[in-house]
Design an enzyme around this catalytic site. Sequence first.
Site, PDB file in Angstrom:
ATOM      1  CE1 TYR A 156      -3.780   2.531   0.787  1.00 21.08           C
ATOM      2  CE2 TYR A 156      -2.437   2.979   2.456  1.00 21.08           C
ATOM      3  CZ  TYR A 156      -3.469   3.230   1.760  1.00 21.08           C
ATOM      4  OH  TYR A 156      -4.245   4.444   1.880  1.00 21.08           O
ATOM      5  CE  LYS A 160      -3.619   5.578  -1.261  1.00 25.77           C
ATOM      6  NZ  LYS A 160      -4.842   6.199  -2.026  1.00 25.77           N
ATOM      7  CD1 TRP A 487     -20.733  23.917  39.906  1.00 21.20           C
ATOM      8  CD2 TRP A 487     -22.618  23.687  38.797  1.00 21.20           C
ATOM      9  NE1 TRP A 487     -21.805  24.299  40.752  1.00 21.20           N
ATOM     10  CE2 TRP A 487     -22.940  24.074  39.936  1.00 21.20           C
ATOM     11  CE3 TRP A 487     -23.756  23.618  37.741  1.00 21.20           C
ATOM     12  CZ2 TRP A 487     -24.341  24.480  40.464  1.00 21.20           C
ATOM     13  CZ3 TRP A 487     -25.132  23.796  38.226  1.00 21.20           C
ATOM     14  CH2 TRP A 487     -25.255  24.120  39.671  1.00 21.20           C
ATOM     15  N   PRO A 489     -19.542  20.055  32.601  1.00 21.26           N
ATOM     16  CG  PRO A 489     -18.545  21.265  30.796  1.00 21.26           C
ATOM     17  CD  PRO A 489     -18.485  21.197  32.194  1.00 21.26           C
TER      18      PRO A 489
END
Length: 677
Positions: A156, A160, A487, A489
């Site tokens: 490969y 390429k 707190w 998120p």
Amino acid sequence: MSLSFEGKVVLVTGAGGGIGREYALAFAERGASVVVNDLGGNVKGGGKSSAAADKVVEEIRAKGGKAVANYDSVEDGEKLIQTALDAFGRIGEILRDRTFARTSDLDWDLIHRVHLRGSFMVTRAAWNHMKKQKFGRIIMTTSAAGIYGNFGQANYSAAKLGLLGLANTLAIEGRKYNIFCNTVAPLAGSRLTETIMPPVFWTSHNRQIEFNHVGAGWIGKLRWERSQGRTVRQKNQPMTPEAVRDQWDKICDFTDAAKITNIQESFQSCMNVLSQLDSEGEVNANPTAAAASVTSAINPAEAVGQKLPPTTFSFTHTQCILYALGVGMSTKDPDHLRFLYEGHQDFSCLPTFGVIPSQAAMMDGGLSSIPGLNIDFTQVLHGEQYLELYRPLPTSGKLTSEATIADVLDKGSGAVILLDVNTYSGDELVCYNQFSVFVVGAGGFGGRRTSEKAKAPVPPPKRAPDAVVIDSTTRDQAALYRLSGDWNPLHIDPSFAKCLHSFSHVLKQFADNDPSRFKAIKASNHLHEQVKETDAVVLAGAYVDLHGTSELSPENLTQGGGLQSELVFAEISRRIKDLGPELVKKVNAVFGWEITKDGKNVAEWTIDLKNGSGSLHQGPYSGKADVTITVSDENFMEVVQGKLNPQKAFFSGKLKVRGNIMLSQKLEVILKDHARL
């Protein structure tokens, strides 16, 4: 001014999915007439179907665009070009794309026929038409594997890199005919990378060719270089061609160019951008420079031992009750009333509430005052934590926390800051927390990877569960949990609620809901959804230590010896027994595993999904395994629990693969059919 392709004809090969599909849709949206080529083969490179190309054509036409389908192999280049001529009368642009996942047969000839020869055939068929009309644009898709090489991908990589050489020559020969040829090396969302990349994300790099030149007694070396580049998107915003155009001069500026030497380094900038896109902050325009500045700003010798400014936390019984509700306490259980009703004769605060007042030291920005920690705080993630209680928590009052930098570790892709926090009620020490803070992209400063000061996780004992508890969570439980003072998120995600019950069940089953029995808890913030239907792991390497009992102490939890990974292979063995023939048919490969600990091989396993009905045994394979994977016991557990993406582990060197590397993706069938291990 927006970039338009009105009046242009574009041929996109391999456009039935992945990058090719996105190319086709994007060109059509900007006015081009598109030939959508896709052979419609399966992931093994075999078969043929018109469905993939037809679906993309339907998408384009539904939006008012112009497109036709072509189902020929790229080796039949003349047929592809004729489709464009018949439908639109001309050919202007060619995008050559076919991701490796679509042609995973690693036979050398097949790879080269599709990737290299296919590109040659299509381009040659279009070349004379482009010359006659004095216009042509060709885009070849190469790969970082071709530019830098990659273990197990010789065929490969060769194909390429061959594309890059072909494109460079076409650019020279086509210049006088107004034919331009460019090459992009994308990182893209596909079946190979969908777990770590956004649905579509690509970047192109300008590079100089690297070879050794020898002749007439002279020898020199050329090297790959990459510009510092520019990030041309922000969080929740798409990447546009106009943004690339407007930043092109800076994108192509090789001042202070990076000297990339391997495939891992080539991906690092993109990984930094992805981390920033996932954070609350904006993306730095120059991720390469940002990563360099972050790395150089870590100085453990200066930071370790430094104290953060003290923090205070005032609370009433309300926060205690909200916390109890948030982690699964309910009035349906009379035993829970002692944590939910301030008038109860034994009203108490849950012991794990001790995390809430202590984490203010980490969350309130005190780290920014520490010398030697000049880091990007948008890249800070909360990792593992340890809590130890010295006395039951009060149900109201004011607590003061004092934090110290215990250690700073270099994890390569990031830095880990160990933060020791002592929390006091007046002058009395109430609890101790250790937070593990991970800073994305801040590694590489040459520090130690491990610390004796870190509270180590504990593998589960080798025995049947002492208790099995089935319970359910409410959708809003995580939102309720946050009201107690945490707190973060991330905790608004309903899936987080599914991990909140664990401690409350331990306290009831083994300590009669008596908070005074609680001594310590070790847990990770990398939690995963657990539902009865899937049996997916929520917590691993965690423990609760109780006063007055010995069964659950950390020491006894490790008495069974052995490795954590043994539990995973036991589960894989069960699945092979249940689905062996089906798995052999799908996979047809033998996988060898080398499990390491402290840098030494401590166990070998063989998963045979090629012979008979499949099997698993401890020890090496009698022949030659198709793929051999080497990974530490700890990192193996991180991967199978979903905490560590296997591709990230491979690129960072935590997971090594020998042999036919692309076959490793077939291991997914063992894990996904029933549950994540």
